[in-house]
Write an enzyme that holds these catalytic residues in place. Structure first.
Site, PDB file in Angstrom:
ATOM      1  N   HIS A  35       0.848  -1.190   0.000  1.00 37.73           N
ATOM      2  CA  HIS A  35       0.000   0.000   0.000  1.00 37.73           C
ATOM      3  C   HIS A  35       0.889   1.248   0.000  1.00 37.73           C
ATOM      4  O   HIS A  35       1.871   1.306   0.747  1.00 37.73           O
ATOM      5  CB  HIS A  35      -0.826   0.111   1.290  1.00 37.73           C
ATOM      6  CG  HIS A  35      -1.858  -0.941   1.512  1.00 37.73           C
ATOM      7  ND1 HIS A  35      -2.800  -1.284   0.583  1.00 37.73           N
ATOM      8  CD2 HIS A  35      -2.129  -1.691   2.607  1.00 37.73           C
ATOM      9  CE1 HIS A  35      -3.605  -2.213   1.098  1.00 37.73           C
ATOM     10  NE2 HIS A  35      -3.222  -2.485   2.318  1.00 37.73           N
ATOM     11  N   HIS A  37      -0.109  -4.223   9.511  1.00 34.03           N
ATOM     12  CA  HIS A  37      -0.474  -2.800   9.505  1.00 34.03           C
ATOM     13  C   HIS A  37      -1.879  -2.596  10.037  1.00 34.03           C
ATOM     14  O   HIS A  37      -2.757  -3.457   9.884  1.00 34.03           O
ATOM     15  CB  HIS A  37      -0.332  -2.181   8.103  1.00 34.03           C
ATOM     16  CG  HIS A  37      -1.070  -2.893   7.019  1.00 34.03           C
ATOM     17  ND1 HIS A  37      -0.624  -4.066   6.472  1.00 34.03           N
ATOM     18  CD2 HIS A  37      -2.238  -2.588   6.366  1.00 34.03           C
ATOM     19  CE1 HIS A  37      -1.474  -4.463   5.534  1.00 34.03           C
ATOM     20  NE2 HIS A  37      -2.470  -3.591   5.452  1.00 34.03           N
ATOM     21  N   CYS A  50      -5.236   5.513  -0.316  1.00 39.60           N
ATOM     22  CA  CYS A  50      -4.480   4.250  -0.327  1.00 39.60           C
ATOM     23  C   CYS A  50      -4.452   3.726  -1.758  1.00 39.60           C
ATOM     24  O   CYS A  50      -5.498   3.435  -2.337  1.00 39.60           O
ATOM     25  CB  CYS A  50      -5.126   3.234   0.607  1.00 39.60           C
ATOM     26  SG  CYS A  50      -4.287   1.635   0.597  1.00 39.60           S
TER      27      CYS A  50
END
Ligand code: MN
Length: 157
Positions: free
Chosen positions: A76, A110, A124
């Site tokens: 990401h 994450h 994102c």
């Protein structure tokens, strides 16, 4: 494949404390209920372009909310666009605010948390083709929580 024409038409927020919105962009569920733990988070797909093999999404987390703790092979690229909070990436927790950049490398754990009194909104960027996220096993989560900073983050402190 959802092929959507670009529509960068920004619609101003209605009032103080409200988040970002764009005309013609639907506010979607983050994930299906029960699929994974999360709280107070919405998803908007801003671009979904085969020419780029990419999707640009906007996620917004309500004050006190959080995204799912997960990892996966795809990466990401994140840009904080609204509000403030904290990000756990790998084994590090750090405060994030506009206009911080957050790189989430393949297979890094994450999770994002909004501040208690402010939302957290972020762009994102991901590949259109991507693997499904993995959630931590109880043992993996316990191992991460042995780090005091991560334990405090998981507890919302
Ligand atoms: Mn992810």
């Amino acid at each position: 494949m959802n092929q959507r024409a670009p529509h960068p038409s920004f619609r101003p927020a209605q009032g103080a404390g409200e988040g970002l919105d764009w005309a013609g962009v639907d506010r979607l569920d983050y994930k299906s209920e029960g699929e994974a733990p999360f709280r107070g988070i919405s998803r908007r797909v801003l671009f979904d372009q085969p020419e780029l093999q990419g999707q640009l999404r906007y996620f917004e987390i309500e004050p006190g909310g959080y995204s799912t703790l997960e990892r996966h092979e795809h990466a990401h690229a994140v840009v904080i666009l609204h509000g403030a909070g904290r990000a756990l990436v790998g084994r590090a927790v750090r405060p994030v605010a506009v206009p911080d950049l957050v790189w989430i490398a393949p297979w890094s754990w994450h999770q994002f948390r909004a501040a208690a009194d402010r939302p957290l909104g972020f762009l994102c960027l991901v590949n259109q083709e991507r693997d499904r996220p993995q959630l931590p096993t109880p043992a993996e989560r316990a191992e991460l929580a042995r780090e005091p900073a991560l334990a405090a983050f998981f507890a919302g402190n």
